[in-house]
Design a protein around this motif. Sequence first.
Motif, PDB file in Angstrom:
ATOM      1  N   LEU A  84       0.866  -1.180   0.000  1.00  0.00           N
ATOM      2  CA  LEU A  84       0.000   0.000   0.000  1.00  0.00           C
ATOM      3  C   LEU A  84       0.902   1.229   0.000  1.00  0.00           C
TER       4      LEU A  84
ATOM      5  N   PHE B 261      -7.748  -3.106   9.053  1.00  0.00           N
ATOM      6  CA  PHE B 261      -7.389  -1.758   9.478  1.00  0.00           C
ATOM      7  C   PHE B 261      -8.051  -1.400  10.806  1.00  0.00           C
TER       8      PHE B 261
ATOM      9  N   SER C 223     -15.625   0.494   8.847  1.00  0.00           N
ATOM     10  CA  SER C 223     -15.882   1.588   7.912  1.00  0.00           C
ATOM     11  C   SER C 223     -15.617   1.189   6.461  1.00  0.00           C
ATOM     12  N   GLN C 224     -15.140  -0.035   6.200  1.00  0.00           N
ATOM     13  CA  GLN C 224     -14.921  -0.439   4.814  1.00  0.00           C
ATOM     14  C   GLN C 224     -16.127  -1.175   4.224  1.00  0.00           C
ATOM     15  N   LEU C 225     -17.160  -1.447   5.034  1.00  0.00           N
ATOM     16  CA  LEU C 225     -18.321  -2.181   4.544  1.00  0.00           C
ATOM     17  C   LEU C 225     -19.128  -1.304   3.587  1.00  0.00           C
ATOM     18  N   PHE C 226     -19.618  -1.899   2.511  1.00  0.00           N
ATOM     19  CA  PHE C 226     -20.399  -1.075   1.575  1.00  0.00           C
ATOM     20  C   PHE C 226     -21.497  -1.837   0.849  1.00  0.00           C
TER      21      PHE C 226
ATOM     22  N   PHE D  52      -9.963 -11.294  -5.941  1.00  0.00           N
ATOM     23  CA  PHE D  52      -8.740 -12.093  -6.047  1.00  0.00           C
ATOM     24  C   PHE D  52      -8.938 -13.342  -6.895  1.00  0.00           C
TER      25      PHE D  52
ATOM     26  N   LEU E 215     -10.456  15.905   7.635  1.00  0.00           N
ATOM     27  CA  LEU E 215     -10.877  14.645   8.253  1.00  0.00           C
ATOM     28  C   LEU E 215     -11.415  13.696   7.188  1.00  0.00           C
TER      29      LEU E 215
ATOM     30  N   ASP F 175      -8.603  12.221   5.149  1.00  0.00           N
ATOM     31  CA  ASP F 175      -7.999  11.099   5.881  1.00  0.00           C
ATOM     32  C   ASP F 175      -8.851   9.848   5.757  1.00  0.00           C
ATOM     33  N   GLU F 176     -10.145  10.041   5.947  1.00  0.00           N
ATOM     34  CA  GLU F 176     -11.088   8.933   5.897  1.00  0.00           C
ATOM     35  C   GLU F 176     -11.051   8.274   4.508  1.00  0.00           C
TER      36      GLU F 176
ATOM     37  N   LYS G 183      -7.963   6.224   4.041  1.00  0.00           N
ATOM     38  CA  LYS G 183      -8.047   4.991   4.812  1.00  0.00           C
ATOM     39  C   LYS G 183      -8.947   3.967   4.122  1.00  0.00           C
ATOM     40  N   ILE G 184     -10.107   4.427   3.650  1.00  0.00           N
ATOM     41  CA  ILE G 184     -11.030   3.500   2.996  1.00  0.00           C
ATOM     42  C   ILE G 184     -10.420   2.979   1.695  1.00  0.00           C
TER      43      ILE G 184
ATOM     44  N   ASP H 238      -7.255   2.566   1.036  1.00  0.00           N
ATOM     45  CA  ASP H 238      -6.254   1.559   1.414  1.00  0.00           C
ATOM     46  C   ASP H 238      -6.924   0.233   1.758  1.00  0.00           C
ATOM     47  N   ALA H 239      -8.013   0.318   2.532  1.00  0.00           N
ATOM     48  CA  ALA H 239      -8.694  -0.904   2.953  1.00  0.00           C
ATOM     49  C   ALA H 239      -9.222  -1.663   1.747  1.00  0.00           C
ATOM     50  N   GLN H 240      -9.797  -0.945   0.778  1.00  0.00           N
ATOM     51  CA  GLN H 240     -10.349  -1.637  -0.392  1.00  0.00           C
ATOM     52  C   GLN H 240      -9.230  -2.131  -1.319  1.00  0.00           C
ATOM     53  N   ARG H 241      -8.146  -1.395  -1.408  1.00  0.00           N
ATOM     54  CA  ARG H 241      -7.002  -1.889  -2.199  1.00  0.00           C
ATOM     55  C   ARG H 241      -6.488  -3.185  -1.587  1.00  0.00           C
TER      56      ARG H 241
ATOM     57  N   ARG I 145      -8.230  -5.246  -0.185  1.00  0.00           N
ATOM     58  CA  ARG I 145      -9.190  -6.304  -0.518  1.00  0.00           C
ATOM     59  C   ARG I 145      -9.211  -6.558  -2.024  1.00  0.00           C
TER      60      ARG I 145
ATOM     61  N   PRO J 221     -17.134   1.146  -3.809  1.00  0.00           N
ATOM     62  CA  PRO J 221     -16.700   0.720  -2.467  1.00  0.00           C
ATOM     63  C   PRO J 221     -16.055   1.841  -1.656  1.00  0.00           C
TER      64      PRO J 221
ATOM     65  N   ILE K  89     -19.658   4.720  -0.926  1.00  0.00           N
ATOM     66  CA  ILE K  89     -20.668   4.315   0.062  1.00  0.00           C
ATOM     67  C   ILE K  89     -20.127   4.427   1.485  1.00  0.00           C
ATOM     68  N   PRO K  90     -18.952   3.820   1.779  1.00  0.00           N
ATOM     69  CA  PRO K  90     -18.432   4.009   3.144  1.00  0.00           C
ATOM     70  C   PRO K  90     -18.221   5.475   3.497  1.00  0.00           C
TER      71      PRO K  90
ATOM     72  N   VAL L  59     -21.541   6.915   4.415  1.00  0.00           N
ATOM     73  CA  VAL L  59     -21.948   6.400   5.718  1.00  0.00           C
ATOM     74  C   VAL L  59     -21.199   7.128   6.829  1.00  0.00           C
TER      75      VAL L  59
ATOM     76  N   ILE M 270     -20.659  11.191  11.177  1.00  0.00           N
ATOM     77  CA  ILE M 270     -19.984  12.373  11.722  1.00  0.00           C
ATOM     78  C   ILE M 270     -21.019  13.484  11.910  1.00  0.00           C
TER      79      ILE M 270
ATOM     80  N   HIS N 235     -15.316  13.796  16.093  1.00  0.00           N
ATOM     81  CA  HIS N 235     -16.696  14.095  15.731  1.00  0.00           C
ATOM     82  C   HIS N 235     -17.339  15.150  16.621  1.00  0.00           C
TER      83      HIS N 235
ATOM     84  N   GLN O  40      -6.619  18.972  13.443  1.00  0.00           N
ATOM     85  CA  GLN O  40      -5.972  17.851  12.762  1.00  0.00           C
ATOM     86  C   GLN O  40      -4.534  17.649  13.232  1.00  0.00           C
TER      87      GLN O  40
END
Lengths: 267, 266, 308
Positions: free
Chosen positions: A39, A74, A79-82, A97, B169, B172-173, B176-177, B179-182, B184, B202, B205-206, B209, B214, C123, C170
């Motif tokens: 990453l 992570f 927060s990665q659910l969609f 994959f 913010l 950043d979010e 992060k999302i 990275d998480a999906q990459r 996956r 992907p 939507i997050p 949400v 927030i 938040h 931040q």
Amino acid sequence: MSGLGLADVSCTIESGQFTAIVGKTGSGKSTMVKHINALLKPTSGTITVGDHQITPETDNKNLKPLRKKVGMVFQFPESQLFEDTVEKDIMFGPKNFGFTEAEAKAAAEKMIEVVGLGPEYLKKSPFDLSGGQMRRVAIAGVLASDPETIILDEPTAGLDPVGRKEIMDLFKAQQQKGKTIILITHNMDDVANYADKLMVMHDSRLVGLGTPQEIFNDHELLEKNYISLPQSAIFAEKLADKGFTFSKLPITISELTAEIKEQIHGD
Amino acid sequence: MDKLIIGRYLPGDSLIYRLDPRLKFLITFYFIGIVFLANNVASYAFLLVFVLFAVYVSKVNLLFFIKGLRPMFWLILFTVALQAFFTPSNDPIWHWAFLTLSKDGLVIAAYIFMRFVLIIFISTLLTLTTTPIEISDSIESILKPLKVVKFPVTQVALMLSIALRFVPLLIDETTKIMDAQRARGVDFGEGGLIKRIKAFVPILIPLFVSSFSIAYDLAIAMESRGYKDGEGRSKYRVLNWSKRDNWTIVFMVLVTAILLLLRSYR
Amino acid sequence: MMVTSLTKSISEISGNRDTNLSNDFFLPKGEQMENIISIKDVFYKYPGSDNYAVNGISLDIKANEWISIVGKNGSGKTTLTRLIDGLEECESGSIEIDGVVTDEDTIWDARKKIGIVFQNPDHQFVGATVEDDVAFGLENQGMPRDEMITAVDRALKMVDMQDFKKRDPQSLSGGQKQRVAIAGVLAIKPQIIIMDESTSMLDPEGRKTVINLIKQLRTEQNLTVISITHDIEETQLSDRIIVLNSGKIVKDTVPADLYNLGPQLIEYGLEEPFTNLVAAGLQDVIDFDGYITEKGLIAKLCELNSKK
């Protein structure tokens, strides 16, 4: 912002081991693990994962085989659910994959049980679940691709004590099935209870590497406040002040009670 | 994200930083207006000198401004080329099919290019030296007269400042999302257009949400701190008009006068 | 000297310690403290839900008390605090804050007496800078600017964040953000501070500073503290622990009594105190009966060690 996110880190993580990484917030723990599945790419140096090599020149394409091998949970992974159902969300990674639809479905059915939720959750929307349940679904989504190495970035943050223990036990069980586990944590008791190896990060550098027993006995690391001790070790030190002697510093409760018993009964 | 210079604040201190943000805000728009008054080499040269002088006084490295042009590069090139090749002329230097290159055309293209540079430089100067919150305060202050027609100026300003506060913010979010999906197995640069657009579902939507969560948390926090409906509030941040702002206005009047003079000079 | 400390420790070990000990510590004998919060038969159901999130709760909280509210996720802890602050309106029952029953008209005055520090530090940060954020509550009250300036400085000093006045959120750590949130709450000079899992997202260092800060402020500012937590160490600081389950109070007791429950604590979303776990591991060496403090455990073990 200039400066290095990581400076001169060299280490080997053995397969099948449970390695914990500790260090203050901002010490480079997250930066380091992001290099393991590309990453982030190093500005100099190499990372070797199995037969994959990551160098500064590594192309952004063809990283899938590597990322399939290295799963990553992570911080606050919910927060990665969609997707609109839990099942689809767990299948998302496996399908990316190259799993077939049927294989991905089978993986989802298996993993929802592994994370302690029943099959009845598969058809639910992930957004109708509680925070703790969403966390489990996200973890199932990572495990479903059957990675060889699982990287965990504070997977239990914000959970209640019961949830914390269940999640940690789940990963320990994964290790026993042959997975390599890399855990970022602030919790020294988790380190003592679960890890085989401990890495200590400070200011983007690796300042300690060894078994938890070795590291918790490293006076320099403790004095510089790079790490703190698990509760059992702190308690043992208090007993030592009162005249107890310990053959080695106990870091878990069972080690502590064993030492105390020996002391009281022993001669 | 690092490439985008326009809209970014660069902490620093100089005369330009200390000017009242309302004045900076208004001068920027005023300047964009008078750029269109320039009509000859002398007047464009004068405006360029003015902008470079402002950059010099701001103590911000000129490189930041040149970098600021980069995202606009294709737009500038396209517009300039359009002017250069499509200006009709009786005295073409070069002609091919419907493309005509002439001296007039080149001059107009050069003017257009100058306008881009001047406008981008001055707006970059505003955002580099003015915090987003100062800009939102300025807007509130400038729009104040609209309260008469029941326009909710304070509420809009608060909304704007909160939106600005949450941009970093959300960035950043997003990182992060992504990275998480990459991790996956999502590859953002792969496949045809449809596949690329689909790869963003992907993330979007997050992101929605978490924005909603927030917003909900923030609303609760604001209410618990006694936020009612924006009326009857006092203000902690105030904008201070000082002498140097008066002098700046005098200076701008002079600049305008010289520009008008140069304009009539043929 | 040695003997007295030992006997004191042993009396701590025995499960039936005087349950009023901690209250007596803060209240001179004979002086009856007023209830700062009085909740009577409160019911609340979220729109669209069949179950009551708060299912008939009555609770009195005295001024300067430190109350921990524990319970599993979804047991109604957060809902209860939101009802106290009027952020949700109860279906039936009444809530009195400082002697005044809250309703639509009185809630704004009640909110001036209550400050909440929420879970996620990101938040709840409204302002673009630290000082702006601290001023937010004061702006809402329409306080004149010159008064605000002193109030903001004073509040930032109390949480030791005065050097960060001009910083943007931040650039702060989680613990620092929570300290700013506490300053924002202190600025309005509340009588009650509610910590809604405010330390659960912090690293150990941030958690320690925030807890110590609250401990210190509680005495200095004479605050009533209501803390929602899963952290057993945090509950040890409280005078009283309220356990919620499915919207009902199932226990209302002093910490030591609750810790006596042993493994049952897990059902309440808590872990067992470390000393309990050690004592359980030493069961075959020595009889332990319920909760034991760390001091007590050490004393007991030393005693055994010297006897051998």
